[in-house]
Design a protein around this motif. Structure first.
Motif, PDB file in Angstrom:
ATOM      1  N   PRO A  62      36.921   8.610 -11.834  1.00  9.98           N
ATOM      2  CA  PRO A  62      38.358   8.383 -12.027  1.00  9.98           C
ATOM      3  C   PRO A  62      39.065   9.552 -12.713  1.00  9.98           C
ATOM      4  CG  PRO A  62      37.079   7.081 -13.586  1.00  9.98           C
ATOM      5  CD  PRO A  62      36.099   7.663 -12.610  1.00  9.98           C
ATOM      6  N   ASP A  63      38.305  10.433 -13.362  1.00 10.53           N
ATOM      7  CA  ASP A  63      38.914  11.605 -13.996  1.00 10.53           C
ATOM      8  C   ASP A  63      38.918  12.809 -13.061  1.00 10.53           C
ATOM      9  OD1 ASP A  63      39.496  10.387 -16.492  1.00 10.53           O
ATOM     10  OD2 ASP A  63      37.397  10.545 -17.054  1.00 10.53           O
ATOM     11  N   ILE A  86      30.207  15.338 -15.919  1.00  9.33           N
ATOM     12  CA  ILE A  86      31.241  16.127 -16.586  1.00  9.33           C
ATOM     13  C   ILE A  86      32.008  15.287 -17.599  1.00  9.33           C
ATOM     14  CG2 ILE A  86      33.344  17.485 -16.254  1.00  9.33           C
ATOM     15  CD1 ILE A  86      32.317  18.175 -13.462  1.00  9.33           C
ATOM     16  N   HIS A  87      32.432  14.098 -17.174  1.00 13.49           N
ATOM     17  CA  HIS A  87      33.262  13.255 -18.039  1.00 13.49           C
ATOM     18  C   HIS A  87      32.467  12.134 -18.703  1.00 13.49           C
ATOM     19  CE1 HIS A  87      36.211  15.013 -15.126  1.00 13.49           C
ATOM     20  NE2 HIS A  87      36.842  15.255 -16.252  1.00 13.49           N
ATOM     21  N   ARG A 128      37.296   2.244 -18.131  1.00 17.60           N
ATOM     22  CA  ARG A 128      36.157   3.128 -17.921  1.00 17.60           C
ATOM     23  C   ARG A 128      34.926   2.574 -18.623  1.00 17.60           C
ATOM     24  NH1 ARG A 128      40.465   6.043 -17.335  1.00 17.60           N
ATOM     25  NH2 ARG A 128      40.541   8.043 -16.236  1.00 17.60           N
ATOM     26  N   SER A 129      33.773   2.777 -17.990  1.00 14.80           N
ATOM     27  CA  SER A 129      32.502   2.408 -18.606  1.00 14.80           C
ATOM     28  C   SER A 129      31.724   3.683 -18.877  1.00 14.80           C
ATOM     29  CB  SER A 129      31.696   1.491 -17.682  1.00 14.80           C
ATOM     30  OG  SER A 129      32.391   0.283 -17.420  1.00 14.80           O
ATOM     31  N   PRO A 130      31.170   3.830 -20.061  1.00 20.71           N
ATOM     32  CA  PRO A 130      30.398   5.052 -20.354  1.00 20.71           C
ATOM     33  C   PRO A 130      29.142   5.123 -19.506  1.00 20.71           C
ATOM     34  CG  PRO A 130      30.165   3.431 -22.122  1.00 20.71           C
ATOM     35  CD  PRO A 130      31.225   2.911 -21.210  1.00 20.71           C
ATOM     36  N   ALA A 131      28.754   6.309 -19.138  1.00 19.02           N
ATOM     37  CA  ALA A 131      27.556   6.502 -18.315  1.00 19.02           C
ATOM     38  C   ALA A 131      26.315   6.117 -19.101  1.00 19.02           C
ATOM     39  CB  ALA A 131      27.465   7.959 -17.868  1.00 19.02           C
ATOM     40  N   ARG A 140      20.504  13.511 -12.766  1.00 20.89           N
ATOM     41  CA  ARG A 140      20.348  14.951 -12.978  1.00 20.89           C
ATOM     42  C   ARG A 140      19.002  15.443 -12.479  1.00 20.89           C
ATOM     43  NH1 ARG A 140      23.011  15.054 -19.040  1.00 20.89           N
ATOM     44  NH2 ARG A 140      25.097  15.804 -18.432  1.00 20.89           N
ATOM     45  N   TYR A 141      17.947  14.671 -12.726  1.00 28.03           N
ATOM     46  CA  TYR A 141      16.615  15.109 -12.305  1.00 28.03           C
ATOM     47  C   TYR A 141      16.530  15.214 -10.791  1.00 28.03           C
ATOM     48  CZ  TYR A 141      11.542  15.500 -12.134  1.00 28.03           C
ATOM     49  OH  TYR A 141      10.256  15.947 -11.904  1.00 28.03           O
TER      50      TYR A 141
END
Length: 304
Positions: A62-63, A86-87, A128-131, A140-141
């Motif tokens: 969303p960002d 990133i966000h 928003r929900s934090p990752a 990432r892996y």
């Protein structure tokens, strides 16, 4: 061909257009993308199109989508992408106001990608929900391992084989959560996975059909299992007498290490009880799954 026509009209080289297609992405995920069956593909999110109806939408950050020259990234179609590195927030696939699945192709001329096609609300305006840390670590892996040989325990595997094992573990977690057996609960506890994280997902659908939040729940559990390695999995599963039937996969395309896991768990004397003749009622979670499945069938057949 069509690609050459598009290249001539847009001025973008054919090679660049080819890299931006889903087919190019699938060549890194499966061994023979030319032999993929019709229907949903592994690790590629499904929109659930039926006529003009979508049961799922294109996911995005969303960002990121509100920035200048915003666009939908092809990485957002990959099922292991559930959050934005990133966000640090979970991806979304629905409007935060009207809950409509994101369909940017339905936007009117002049509208922004960051707007909902149905109500016009800005996608950045929703909650928003934090990752989740483990889900982000899994993402990432996998991204960093594309084209390389990631590790499963101490074994270096082909990237596609590693993904096959991870996808099998996703199914394993889904089955274990649905059955909600005491042995499965002890298995997860032995790996340091808290039982409160094993809440059943209402929709009994494959990974590729689930929302980013639901996939995040599964992938953060799978990341713990994959990080522990095959030997830890075998020892914990043997200790709790988990049957080999909990690992669902295709023998024809399974990597050797996955066959080793099944062979170690094989128990010829174990037989599952038939559901015929059971007198107890279904659990609330089972009833909810059956009800949601019925609603989807009714909606897709156009019955109101």
């Amino acid at each position: 061909n069509r690609l050459a026509v598009l290249s001539r009209l847009s001025g973008v080289p054919c090679a660049s257009l080819q890299v931006a297609t889903r087919g190019h992405a699938m060549s890194s995920i499966v061994h023979r993308p030319d032999r993929l069956p019709r229907g949903n593909w592994p690790w590629l999110t499904v929109l659930g199109c039926r006529g003009g109806h979508h049961s799922g939408g294109l996911q995005c950050c969303p960002d990121c989508i509100t920035q200048h020259n915003s666009r939908y990234c092809i990485q957002w179609r990959l099922a292991w992408h559930t959050c934005c590195p990133i966000h640090g927030v979970e991806l979304v696939d629905r409007c935060g106001r009207c809950l409509a699945p994101l369909q940017p192709e339905q936007l009117r001329a002049g509208a922004m990608f960051s707007d909902c096609h149905r109500c016009g609300a800005a996608l950045s305006g929703g909650a928003r929900s934090p990752a989740a840390e483990a889900a982000l670590a899994f993402q990432r892996y996998v991204d960093e391992s594309i084209g390389l040989r990631p590790l499963y325990g101490t074994s270096s595997l082909d990237f596609r084989d590693w993904l096959t094992i991870a996808r099998t573990m996703v199914s394993f977690v889904q089955v274990a959560i649905r059955r909600h057996s005491a042995a499965a609960g002890r298995f997860f506890e032995s790996l340091g996975i808290p039982l409160e994280s094993l809440q059943p997902i209402p929709l009994g659908l494959p990974l590729e059909y689930l929302s980013p939040a639901e996939r995040s729940v599964l992938l953060r559990i799978v990341w713990v299992i994959m990080s522990a390695g095959p030997q830890t999995f075998i020892e914990a599963a043997r200790h709790e007498s988990l049957p080999a039937s909990t690992l669902h996969f295709s023998p024809n395309s399974a990597p050797p290490v996955l066959l080793d896991l099944v062979a170690a768990l094989r128990s010829p004397g174990h037989h599952l009880m038939s559901g015929v003749g059971r007198e107890h009622t279904s659990s609330p979670a089972q009833t909810l799954r059956m009800w949601l499945r019925l609603k989807r069938k009714v909606r897709r057949r156009g019955i109101r």
